[in-house]
Each structure stands twice: as C-alpha cells, then as structure tokens.
Design an enzyme around this catalytic site. Structure first.
Site, PDB file in Angstrom:
ATOM      1  N   HIS A 313     -42.325   8.115 -20.019  1.00  0.00           N
ATOM      2  CA  HIS A 313     -42.803   8.880 -18.783  1.00  0.00           C
ATOM      3  C   HIS A 313     -43.714   7.884 -17.677  1.00  0.00           C
ATOM      4  O   HIS A 313     -43.859   6.631 -18.243  1.00  0.00           O
ATOM      5  CB  HIS A 313     -44.679   9.790 -18.880  1.00  0.00           C
ATOM      6  CG  HIS A 313     -44.687  10.242 -18.107  1.00  0.00           C
ATOM      7  ND1 HIS A 313     -44.951  10.077 -16.637  1.00  0.00           N
ATOM      8  CD2 HIS A 313     -44.911  11.800 -18.248  1.00  0.00           C
ATOM      9  CE1 HIS A 313     -45.003  11.229 -16.362  1.00  0.00           C
ATOM     10  NE2 HIS A 313     -44.665  12.065 -16.587  1.00  0.00           N
ATOM     11  N   ARG A 333     -45.130  13.250  -7.430  1.00  0.00           N
ATOM     12  CA  ARG A 333     -44.738  12.426  -7.026  1.00  0.00           C
ATOM     13  C   ARG A 333     -42.861  13.681  -6.202  1.00  0.00           C
ATOM     14  O   ARG A 333     -42.918  12.885  -4.974  1.00  0.00           O
ATOM     15  CB  ARG A 333     -43.380  11.736  -8.140  1.00  0.00           C
ATOM     16  CG  ARG A 333     -44.416  10.402  -8.351  1.00  0.00           C
ATOM     17  CD  ARG A 333     -43.255   9.324  -9.227  1.00  0.00           C
ATOM     18  NE  ARG A 333     -43.322  10.205 -10.097  1.00  0.00           N
ATOM     19  CZ  ARG A 333     -42.345  10.818 -12.256  1.00  0.00           C
ATOM     20  NH1 ARG A 333     -41.364  10.087 -11.418  1.00  0.00           N
ATOM     21  NH2 ARG A 333     -43.276  11.156 -13.028  1.00  0.00           N
TER      22      ARG A 333
END
Ligand SMILES: Cc1cc2nc3c(=O)[nH]c(=O)nc-3n(C[C@H](O)[C@H](O)[C@H](O)COP(=O)(O)OP(=O)(O)OC[C@H]3O[C@@H](n4cnc5c(N)ncnc54)[C@H](O)[C@@H]3O)c2cc1C
Ligand code: SF4
Ligand code: SF4
Ligand code: FES
Lengths: 402, 236
Positions: A313, A333
């Site tokens: 990740h 994000r």
C-alpha cells in the site's frame, strides 16, 4: 537539512503544485518503473520453494520458510473430533462471517472458528470503501476490465467475473442486514472515485465502511447463534485417504489445548500475511495476519497462486513512531492530497495504481529525495492542503496483502 | 537547492530512544518513550492474546484504563492508539459479561417498540453520564441512549458510526445498560427498516439476471491475451 526546514519547502511549493496535473504512466513506463523499484522485483528478497505443489516457484523468503515448516502435530495425535459439523469456516473477518451466514441461511450446520475474537481482522479496518458497479454509467464488465488492468492481466477470469457480477446482490444483502451505506439525495447508493478505476464505484459508510460492515456481520453471526470457537487458531487440516479435507485441528490460545473439528466442508477465510513483515516493511494488518491459511492448505497439497506478488500500500505513516504502518486511506489522495519529495516536487499521479504509486515513492527514497524523520525512517510527504490538515511524512509503503 | 543538501538519506539519526517508567497492572517496567501501550506490553514481555486485534484503532479489542503521573483521574483508551509517557499506570479492561439481545432484524414488525422488549433496561437510564465519560471515541453515549428511547434512530446511527464496540461504556452503567449494544440494534434497524431502498441497485441486479451484459461478456471472454490487453488499454 533538518526536517523543519524541509517542511517549509512543502509549504512554499503548495500553490504551484496545486495547479499541476501529472499524467498517469503509459503501460511501458509503468512496467519499467515497477521492474526497477517495486519490492516484488527485488530478487534478493525471493527464493524458490523447495518442495510441495509449488516446488521451484519463487516467493518471498519469509513465506517460503513458513510453507516449508514442520507440523506442530506429533505422531499419534488423537484425532477423535470434539465437534462435528457440516461446514467449518476458519476465520472471523468479512469473508468468514459472510460464508458462515450464507451456509447457515442455506440450512447447513455451521461452525465458525477464529484465531482472535470474532471480527478482529483486516476487514474491520477496510474503511476506504468497497468497489461494486452500481452506478448507471458503470457495469460489471467495466469493473472486470479495470480490475484486470490493476492486476496486470493476471487475474483468474472466472473468479473475477463471479465477484463483479455478484457484488450488487451482496450490497443488497448487506443493506437488508442494516448496513448504512452512504446515499445520494435520491436514495441511491453514493459512489466515490477510487484509485485505478475508470468509473466511480466505491461504496462507503462515511469513513468507517469496514467497521460498519463488520459490526453488522458480527452481530448477525451472534443473532443466528452460529457456533463459535474464538481464540482458536487452526494449526492443521485433516484429510482422508484420498486427500480430501475432513476438518481441522485448532489450538485454543487460552488454555493451549487442541480442539479437533470434523466437517463435511471446510472454508478457509484466514486473510492476508502482512504481519510476516515481508522485506522488513511495516504493516497495517491486524495482529493475526500471518498467512496461516496458505500454509494449512499447502500442507494438504493445494497449489498456491501468485506467490510472487504482494500488495504494497502506498500510504502508511512513518512518523510518529506509534503510528508506524498505520494506513492513510486512498481517500486522502483522491481528495487532492499530494505526494511530495524532499525538494517539494510531486513525482507521480497520486491516483495511479497502487503498484505505480508505491514504486515511485520507493524510487524517490532510494535516489535521495526522501525525508528522514526524527526516528530515522525515510519517507515522503503526504501533503494534504485541501483537507486543511497538517502535513505528515508518509511511508514508502507499508501494507501487505494477498 | 544544493545537491548535497537534497540527499537527505545520509542524514544522521536525529533522536535516540529515551526510556520511561510505566506501571502495567501494578508492576513497574522501563519502556521506550512514545511507543503504544500494546507495544509496551510486548516490550515488557507480557503475553498478549486477548487485548490485541486490529492494531489499527478499529476493533475495540484493546480497551484499557490509564492514569498519568500524579493525576487521580483514571481515563480510558484504545491501547493500540495511545502512546506511553513517564509515570503512566495502565491496566487492560477484562471482557465484561454484558447481555446482548438476539433478534431477527428483517422480521421485526415495529423496531422502535421492539427496542423496549429487547432492551427493557434502556429507558431506565439515570443520566449519570458515566458512559459518555468512559467512551474513548468521544461519543455522547448518554445522549444516544435517550435518542434511542425516544425513537430518533437516525441520529443514533450517525452518532455511533465510529463506535468500535470496545464496551468501555458498559461496566460503568449503574442501570445495567449496554449502550453500544442498544445503539447497534438501533443502527441496524435504521438501515434495514427506515432507510430508502436504492432503486438503481435493484435495476442493476435485474440487468445482470436478465443477461443484459451477456453479449459483452461473450465477446470479452473469447479474446486472446493480446486482444484483451488492447481492449483494456482503450478503457480510461
Ligand atoms: C488497513 C487496511 C485497509 C484496507 N482498506 C480497504 C478498503 O478500503 N477497501 C477494500 O476493498 N479493501 C481494503 N483492505 C483489504 C481488505 O481489508 C481485505 O482484503 C479483506 O478484509 C479480507 O477479508 P478476509 O475476511 O479475507 O480477511 P480478514 O478480514 O483479515 O479476516 C481473516 C480472519 O481469519 C482469522 N485467522 C487468521 N489465521 C487463522 C487461523 N490459523 N485460525 C483461525 N482463524 C484465523 C483472523 O483472526 C481473522 O479473523 C484493507 C486492508 C487493510 C489491512
Ligand atoms: S460507545 Fe461504548 S463501545 Fe462504543 S466506542 Fe464508546 S465506549 Fe466503546
Ligand atoms: S452510564 Fe447508564 S445510567 Fe449513566 S448515563 Fe449512561 S446509560 Fe444512563
Ligand atoms: S487492537 Fe483493534 S482497536 Fe486496538
């Protein structure tokens, strides 16, 4: 330069960065980047498995060692079952609870055994959302194609087709149990845009998707009075002369005794392997995520798939120390958080696929554009100006899942 | 910026671990400052079987009580989320035998009334507010219990969305209410009975059942590797 001076650079470059749009990588550039920097391509971290169904296949050294391990069950062990059931589910995360409830609903006698408490799992932490093609402009076929791309075309087509086609019915099932998915004004399920998908497809329960789903599934397992064995770790599967699985042997972690369960079918839902800390990476995984199901089934002769690929990740915390490995959701994000190196530059489209984002973070760190935190670890910044939160450095990669 | 400056990887380590003294279940140990309580338990060699689950602040397995130096106030926390400090006294919360009602959520006829059959103790709240003070997630638990009793299920479901079911609100309740279990029932009832059915979802399920995508599937699954890769590349 000390970290506070480096932090100033992040503030100074913010406005300029906001106007920037970085393209996603072309397939060729992507392959090049990944081959050079993704941890799956670090040859020294891999070795061939010495025996068994995957003999010769390369996998992470940590996993290979575990697969080749000896059984903890000694010769002459008394296999007389303590319990007999139709379906034995091993694992109490989302997959295990859903399997147990469906088998129970279909009339089978079910037992669910799990290493920790019911629900203590990775599923309870999966807050980012769940991809299901419910939007009118989306379709299971598009979902299939997006997933294939994310999986570098390696996915099992049949399995993937089942998953994308059954997704909507699973959403309906969860709703009927009372899961509170976010809605649009017209009452339809709200979908968010997630990394690597061409259409908005993420179903969410505010910022607590996994927690909400697991609260409900756990409660339902209890309401249906499904027989439970908590704090019992499966340590071996049993088989008949033909090699068919006939049940499992558990170790009760409270009293160290063995429990033998005979079952007509056994479902392994033991989840991922992050806690093996492959290549020394921190992890966001739960306490029990040690790949047990892989070893259990390997020793019974199952051939494992994709043993050479692990998911890293991109965004996990590297500082402060007590948050090491804690996941910073993709959502940050997708809502405009920037990944920024020590020079104050963005270096990747933050919404590219996870392998691309992870690999480019590692590139920045290895080429000297990372930030060393107060506790000595290297990371890059996750600048979250649109969310108005203080920026914190973020790990090169932390979460391992299989 | 000068080249050597930007090569921050060669920076020396900035801080060394400072040790602090904490008291775990009444016994003193020296552990590195700033690690979580769970890590302090590991560091001091305690066997942690119960008391750790997700390690991410969501499963509620690690409910703990702590007190900081010279402060009489005993507080609650999730041990995987709380950093140790010098002079801290810590103990893990044992599992508490709260009663959970069992119900068939879909078969409920009048969920707001059924609450009083399933959890007859819920309306007996004595307003002491101990549950709210005990909640490490800072949920206004007492308010939630009252809202449940008055049938405002929607608010309860929103207020308890980040309840990790640690159960710390339960042992303190002088009316023997398990507020988290009441709220879970209420939230599920809200979802299953009082929330609009999403029409778009039913349409999609029907489309799949009626084979609306079958032609696309056939075409796609017949492709060879190269064709499939080319096709995938066209989807942006
Ligand atoms: C921090 C984090 C965030 C994530 N976010 C997302 C997201 O936003 N969206 C998304 O789609 N996915 C996300 N994921 C991935 C997702 O959580 C997993 O793919 C999914 O939960 C796997 O479910 P599972 O039931 O197979 O495994 P788990 O939920 O991990 O459950 C495994 C269960 O098996 C038990 N077990 C293990 N070994 C044994 C044994 N030997 N004997 C008995 N029981 C055993 C464990 O205790 C556990 O209960 C995230 C993962 C993590 C770690
Ligand atoms: S409401 Fe109760 S169970 Fe939920 S987080 Fe707060 S104290 Fe824990
Ligand atoms: S602890 Fe019990 S009695 Fe006190 S406010 Fe909370 S629910 Fe009411
Ligand atoms: S271990 Fe899950 S909340 Fe702390």
């Amino acid at each position: 330069m000390d970290i506070h001076a480096l932090q100033q650079i992040v503030h100074q470059t913010r406005d300029a960065r906001r106007k920037q749009t970085l393209p996603k990588l072309s397939p060729a550039d992507r392959d090049q980047l990944i081959h050079k920097y993704h941890p799956d391509f670090r040859a020294s971290a891999f070795r061939p498995i010495r025996f068994g169904p995957n003999v010769g296949d390369k996998t992470a050294i940590e996993l290979a060692t575990l697969l080749e391990g000896d059984s903890s069950i000694v010769d002459g062990f008394d296999l007389t079952p303590h319990y007999t059931t139709d379906v034995l589910v091993v694992g109490g995360g989302g997959a295990g609870c859903a399997a147990a409830l469906h088998a129970h609903g279909a009339g089978a006698k079910v037992m669910l055994a799990t290493k920790l408490r019911l629900g203590d799992s990775n599923s309870v932490m999966a807050q980012g959302g769940m991809q299901i093609s419910v939007a009118p402009e989306d379709s299971p076929v598009t979902h299939f194609v997006d997933t294939l791309k994310g999986g570098h075309m390696q996915n099992d087509h049949q399995l993937l087709k089942v998953m994308v086609e059954e997704g909507p019915s699973i959403a309906k099932w969860l709703l009927s149990l009372g899961v509170l998915f976010d809605r649009d004004g017209d009452g339809n399920l709200h979908v968010k845009k997630g990394g690597g998908s061409s259409k908005p497809r993420l179903l969410t329960c505010s910022d607590y998707t996994g927690l909400e789903i697991m609260r409900v599934l756990k409660d339902e397992v209890l309401n249906q009075k499904i027989q439970l064995l908590e704090f019992c770790a499966a340590v071996e599967l049993t088989s008949d002369e033909k090699g068919n699985c006939t049940g499992a042997i558990f170790k009760d972690l409270d009293n160290q005794r063995h429990v033998v369960v005979a079952a007509k079918s056994v479902i392994l839902a033991t989840g991922g392997i992050g806690r093996l800390h492959i290549q020394g990476f921190p992890t966001s995984n739960h306490y029990g995520a040690t790949g047990d199901g892989l070893c259990l089934s390997y020793r019974l002769g199952a051939k494992l798939m994709h043993v050479d690929t692990f998911q890293y990740h991109p965004s996990g915390a590297v500082y402060p120390e007590q948050l090491i490995g804690a996941l910073v959701t993709e959502g940050i994000r997708s809502e405009g958080g920037h990944l920024v190196n020590a020079k104050g530059e963005r270096f990747v489209n933050e919404l590219d696929t996870r392998d691309v984002v992870s690999a480019s973070i590692i590139r920045e760190c290895e080429e000297g554009r990372g930030i060393r935190t107060m506790s000595g670890r290297i990371g890059v910044w996750l600048d979250t100006p649109l969310l108005d939160a203080a920026s914190g450095p973020c790990n090169r990669s932390c979460c391992l899942r299989l | 910026m000068a080249q050597e400056d930007s090569n921050v990887i060669d920076q020396p380590e900035v801080i060394r671990h400072k040790m602090v003294t904490v008291e775990i279940a009444g016994k003193k140990y020296d552990v590195p400052e700033g690690i979580t309580i769970i890590k302090a338990l590991w560091y001091s060699g305690q066997e942690v079987v119960r008391g750790a689950g997700c390690l991410g602040g969501f499963c509620g397995a690690c409910a703990a009580y702590y007190r900081t130096k010279d402060d009489p106030k005993v507080r609650t926390c999730l041990a995987c989320q709380m950093a140790v400090q010098d002079g801290m006294s810590i103990t893990m919360m044992p599992p508490f035998p709260a009663r959970k009602a069992t119900y068939d959520i879909q078969a409920l006829k009048d969920p707001k009334q059924d609450l009083f059959n399933l959890y007859p103790e819920a309306p007996l709240c004595r307003n002491c507010n101990a549950c709210t003070e005990a909640c490490p997630q800072k949920i206004d638990v007492r308010e939630g219990v009252w809202k449940a009793v008055f049938g405002d299920f929607k608010s309860v479901s929103e207020m308890f969305m980040d309840c990790v079911m640690c159960g710390m609100c339960t042992p303190v309740c002088i009316a023997d209410i398990a507020p988290n279990l009441v709220a879970l029932y209420v939230s599920r009832a809200q979802g299953a009975h009082f929330t609009e059915k999403p029409v778009g979802l039913d349409t999609r399920i029907k489309e799949i059942q009626d084979g609306r995508f079958n032609d696309e599937w056939t075409k796609l699954l017949k492709m060879n590797e190269k064709e499939l890769a080319d096709h995938c590349a066209t989807v942006k």
